[in-house]
Write a protein that holds these residues in place. Structure first.
Motif, short mmCIF file in Angstrom:
data_model
loop_
_atom_site.label_atom_id
_atom_site.label_comp_id
_atom_site.label_asym_id
_atom_site.label_seq_id
_atom_site.Cartn_x
_atom_site.Cartn_y
_atom_site.Cartn_z
N TYR A 169 35.43 10.83 20.62
CA TYR A 169 35.00 11.38 21.90
C TYR A 169 35.07 12.89 21.75
O TYR A 169 36.09 13.45 21.35
N GLU A 170 33.96 13.59 22.04
CA GLU A 170 33.91 15.03 21.85
C GLU A 170 34.01 15.74 23.20
O GLU A 170 33.10 15.66 24.02
N ASP A 171 35.14 16.40 23.40
CA ASP A 171 35.38 17.09 24.66
C ASP A 171 34.59 18.40 24.70
O ASP A 171 34.53 19.14 23.71
N GLU A 172 34.00 18.70 25.85
CA GLU A 172 33.13 19.87 25.99
C GLU A 172 33.92 21.18 26.08
O GLU A 172 33.41 22.24 25.73
N LYS A 173 35.18 21.11 26.52
CA LYS A 173 35.92 22.33 26.80
C LYS A 173 37.05 22.61 25.81
O LYS A 173 37.22 23.74 25.35
N ALA A 174 37.84 21.61 25.50
CA ALA A 174 39.03 21.83 24.66
C ALA A 174 38.65 21.88 23.18
O ALA A 174 37.80 21.11 22.72
N PRO A 175 39.27 22.78 22.42
CA PRO A 175 39.01 22.82 20.98
C PRO A 175 39.68 21.67 20.25
O PRO A 175 40.63 21.06 20.77
N PHE A 205 52.34 7.95 19.99
CA PHE A 205 51.89 9.24 20.53
C PHE A 205 50.72 9.08 21.49
O PHE A 205 50.54 9.87 22.42
N PHE A 206 49.90 8.05 21.26
CA PHE A 206 48.71 7.85 22.08
C PHE A 206 49.07 7.38 23.49
O PHE A 206 48.25 7.47 24.41
N LEU A 207 50.32 6.93 23.69
CA LEU A 207 50.79 6.58 25.02
C LEU A 207 50.80 7.79 25.94
O LEU A 207 50.72 7.66 27.16
N THR A 208 50.92 8.98 25.37
CA THR A 208 50.94 10.21 26.16
C THR A 208 49.54 10.63 26.60
O THR A 208 49.40 11.51 27.43
N VAL A 209 48.52 10.01 26.04
CA VAL A 209 47.15 10.44 26.26
C VAL A 209 46.35 9.42 27.06
O VAL A 209 45.76 9.74 28.10
N SER A 210 46.29 8.18 26.58
CA SER A 210 45.44 7.18 27.23
C SER A 210 46.07 5.79 27.21
O SER A 210 45.60 4.90 26.49
N PRO A 211 47.13 5.58 27.99
CA PRO A 211 47.72 4.24 28.04
C PRO A 211 46.74 3.18 28.53
O PRO A 211 46.86 2.01 28.17
N GLU A 212 45.75 3.59 29.33
CA GLU A 212 44.75 2.63 29.80
C GLU A 212 43.95 2.07 28.62
O GLU A 212 43.66 0.86 28.56
N SER A 213 43.60 2.93 27.66
CA SER A 213 42.86 2.47 26.48
C SER A 213 43.70 1.50 25.67
O SER A 213 43.20 0.48 25.16
N CYS A 255 42.81 14.76 25.35
CA CYS A 255 41.75 14.60 26.34
C CYS A 255 40.96 13.29 26.22
O CYS A 255 39.89 13.16 26.83
N TYR A 256 41.45 12.32 25.45
CA TYR A 256 40.69 11.09 25.29
C TYR A 256 40.59 10.33 26.60
O TYR A 256 41.55 10.25 27.37
N LYS A 257 39.42 9.75 26.86
CA LYS A 257 39.16 8.99 28.09
C LYS A 257 38.79 7.55 27.74
O LYS A 257 38.04 7.29 26.80
N SER A 258 39.30 6.62 28.53
CA SER A 258 39.02 5.20 28.28
C SER A 258 37.54 4.88 28.46
O SER A 258 37.04 3.89 27.91
N GLU A 259 36.83 5.72 29.22
CA GLU A 259 35.38 5.50 29.41
C GLU A 259 34.65 5.53 28.06
O GLU A 259 33.65 4.82 27.88
N HIS A 260 35.14 6.34 27.15
CA HIS A 260 34.54 6.40 25.81
C HIS A 260 34.72 5.07 25.09
O HIS A 260 33.79 4.57 24.44
N LEU A 261 35.89 4.48 25.20
CA LEU A 261 36.16 3.20 24.55
C LEU A 261 35.30 2.09 25.13
O LEU A 261 34.88 1.17 24.42
N LYS A 262 34.99 2.19 26.42
CA LYS A 262 34.23 1.14 27.10
C LYS A 262 32.73 1.18 26.79
O LYS A 262 32.02 0.23 27.12
N ARG A 263 32.27 2.26 26.18
CA ARG A 263 30.85 2.32 25.82
C ARG A 263 30.53 1.16 24.87
O ARG A 263 31.32 0.84 23.98
N PRO A 264 29.37 0.53 25.04
CA PRO A 264 29.04 -0.65 24.23
C PRO A 264 29.18 -0.45 22.73
O PRO A 264 29.71 -1.32 22.02
N GLU A 265 28.75 0.71 22.22
CA GLU A 265 28.81 0.94 20.78
C GLU A 265 30.24 1.07 20.28
O GLU A 265 30.54 0.76 19.12
N ASN A 266 31.16 1.51 21.16
CA ASN A 266 32.56 1.64 20.76
C ASN A 266 33.34 0.35 21.02
O ASN A 266 34.20 -0.02 20.22
#
Length: 303
Positions: A110-116, A166-174, A140-151
Motif C-alpha cells: 500500500y503506497e501512502d501519498e503523504k508519509a515517506p 509489531f503489526f498489531l500497532t498498525v492494523s489489528p483489523e487486518s 499507515c497501512y489500511k485494511s482497505e488495501h487488504l480487502k482489494r480483490p487482487e490482494n
C-alpha cells in the motif's frame, strides 16, 4: 506440494540504508555504538547523508519482511511467498520494491501519498552496527488495501500466514481478517510476540488474535513480559520457559502437552487450542527461536 503463493506475510516494511561510517558520524547524530533506537528529529538529516555515501547498500527489511525473504530463499521456488505492508511514494519505496522483487517475493505494498517510506539507518563502525529506525509510512497501512480483490486473492491462495507482533500497532483489523480466514479454512496462522512493549502496551489486540494462532514465536524476555502483564510470577530460569508457557496456556484455559525435539537445536512445545473452533484437538506449536527454519519446516512437511 504446490508452493506458489503458499506463504503470506504482513508487517511493517523498512528500507535498511546500510553504510560504513566513522566515529565522528556517530557523534554528529548522537548515536551510541552497537545500539538500536527510534529516530528523533535530530536524526532525520542522517538518512540522506547515508544515501549519498559511495558504499551505501539498500536492503528491504523489517521483521516480517526479513523472515519472508529468508523463507523465499530457503524454498528456492519462484513466487512461493507474498508480502503486504505500507511504503511511501518515493525513491526509498522504489528501492524497497526493487530489492524484494529481486529476492523473489511477490510484494503488494500500500503506497501512502503523504508519509515517506519507513527506513532504518544501519551505521557500521568497526564491525558493529548501530540502528536508527524511522517507521513513518510503515505505520499507515489500511485494511482497505487488504480487502482489494487482487490482494485478498493472496490471502485466499496462501496456506500459511506469518505476522510479527509489531503489526498489531498498525492494523489489528487486518490481522483479524486474516486470522478469521485461516480459522474458517483450516490454514496455519502464525504470529510473533516480537518485543516486550507489544505484550505490555498492546495486550488487548494481542489477546484478541491469540486464540487464532497456530504457532507463536517469541523469546524468553517476551515470555517473561507476557507473564508479568498478566499478573503471574516470573521468577524462573531460562530453562524454565516451557513450564512458564504451560502455565500461561493453562491460564487461558488451554490444554498443553510437551515434548522436546531437535531441530536446529530448538526446543519445541506443542499446544492444544480447544478454545478456538478451528483447533478441535489439533496440535500446534509454540516456538521460541529460529523462526525462519521453522517456517521452512512447516512448508516442507505440510504441517
Amino acid at each position: 506440494m504446490a508452493y506458489e503463493r503458499i506463504l503470506l506475510g504482513m508487517g511493517n516494511p523498512l528500507l535498511d540504508i546500510s553504510a560504513v561510517v566513522d566515529e565522528d558520524f556517530l557523534k554528529k547524530y548522537d548515536i551510541k555504538p552497537n545500539n538500536a533506537i527510534l529516530a528523533e528529529d535530530k536524526h532525520l538529516p542522517m538518512y540522506d547523508e547515508l544515501a549519498a555515501k559511495g558504499n551505501v547498500e539498500y536492503i528491504a527489511g523489517g521483521a516480517t519482511q526479513n523472515s519472508i525473504k529468508v523463507a523465499q530463499w530457503m524454498l528456492q521456488v519462484p513466487g512461493a511467498t507474498s508480502y503486504v505492508g505500507c511504503i511511501g511514494k518515493d525513491k526509498f519505496g522504489e528501492e524497497m520494491k526493487k530489492d524484494c522483487t529481486k529476492a523473489g517475493v511477490n510484494v503488494q505494498y500500500y503506497e501512502d501519498e503523504k508519509a515517506p517510506t519507513g527506513t532504518c539507518a544501519v551505521c557500521v563502525v568497526g564491525g558493529e552496527r548501530s540502528l536508527v529506525a524511522n517507521l513513518s509510512a510503515a505505520n499507515c497501512y489500511k485494511s482497505e488495501h487488504l480487502k482489494r480483490p487482487e490482494n485478498w486473492a493472496l490471502v485466499e491462495k496462501a496456506k500459511y500466514f506469518y505476522i510479527a507482533g509489531f503489526f498489531l500497532t498498525v492494523s489489528p483489523e487486518s490481522i483479524q481478517l486474516v486470522a478469521e480466514h485461516a480459522a474458517a479454512n483450516n490454514k496455519v496462522f502464525m504470529m510473533n510476540l516480537s518485543a516486550p512493549f507489544i505484550c505490555e502496551f498492546f495486550k488487548d489486540v494481542q489477546e484478541k488474535a491469540l486464540p487464532y494462532m497456530d504457532y507463536v514465536f517469541g523469546n524468553e524476555t517476551e515470555a517473561r513480559t507476557f507473564a508479568k502483564v498478566h499478573g503471574w510470577e516470573v521468577n524462573y530460569s531460562i530453562f524454565g520457559i516451557p513450564s512458564l508457557i504451560a502455565e500461561l496456556i493453562t491460564n487461558y484455559q488451554l490444554l498443553m502437552m510437551t515434548f522436546a525435539i531437535r531441530l536446529k537445536m530448538l526446543r519445541r512445545s506443542l499446544l492444544r487450542f480447544p478454545s478456538c473452533p478451528k483447533h478441535q484437538g489439533h496440535t500446534r506449536g509454540l516456538l521460541l527461536s529460529h523462526k525462519e527454519q521453522i517456517l521452512l519446516w512447516l512448508l516442507r512437511t505440510g504441517r
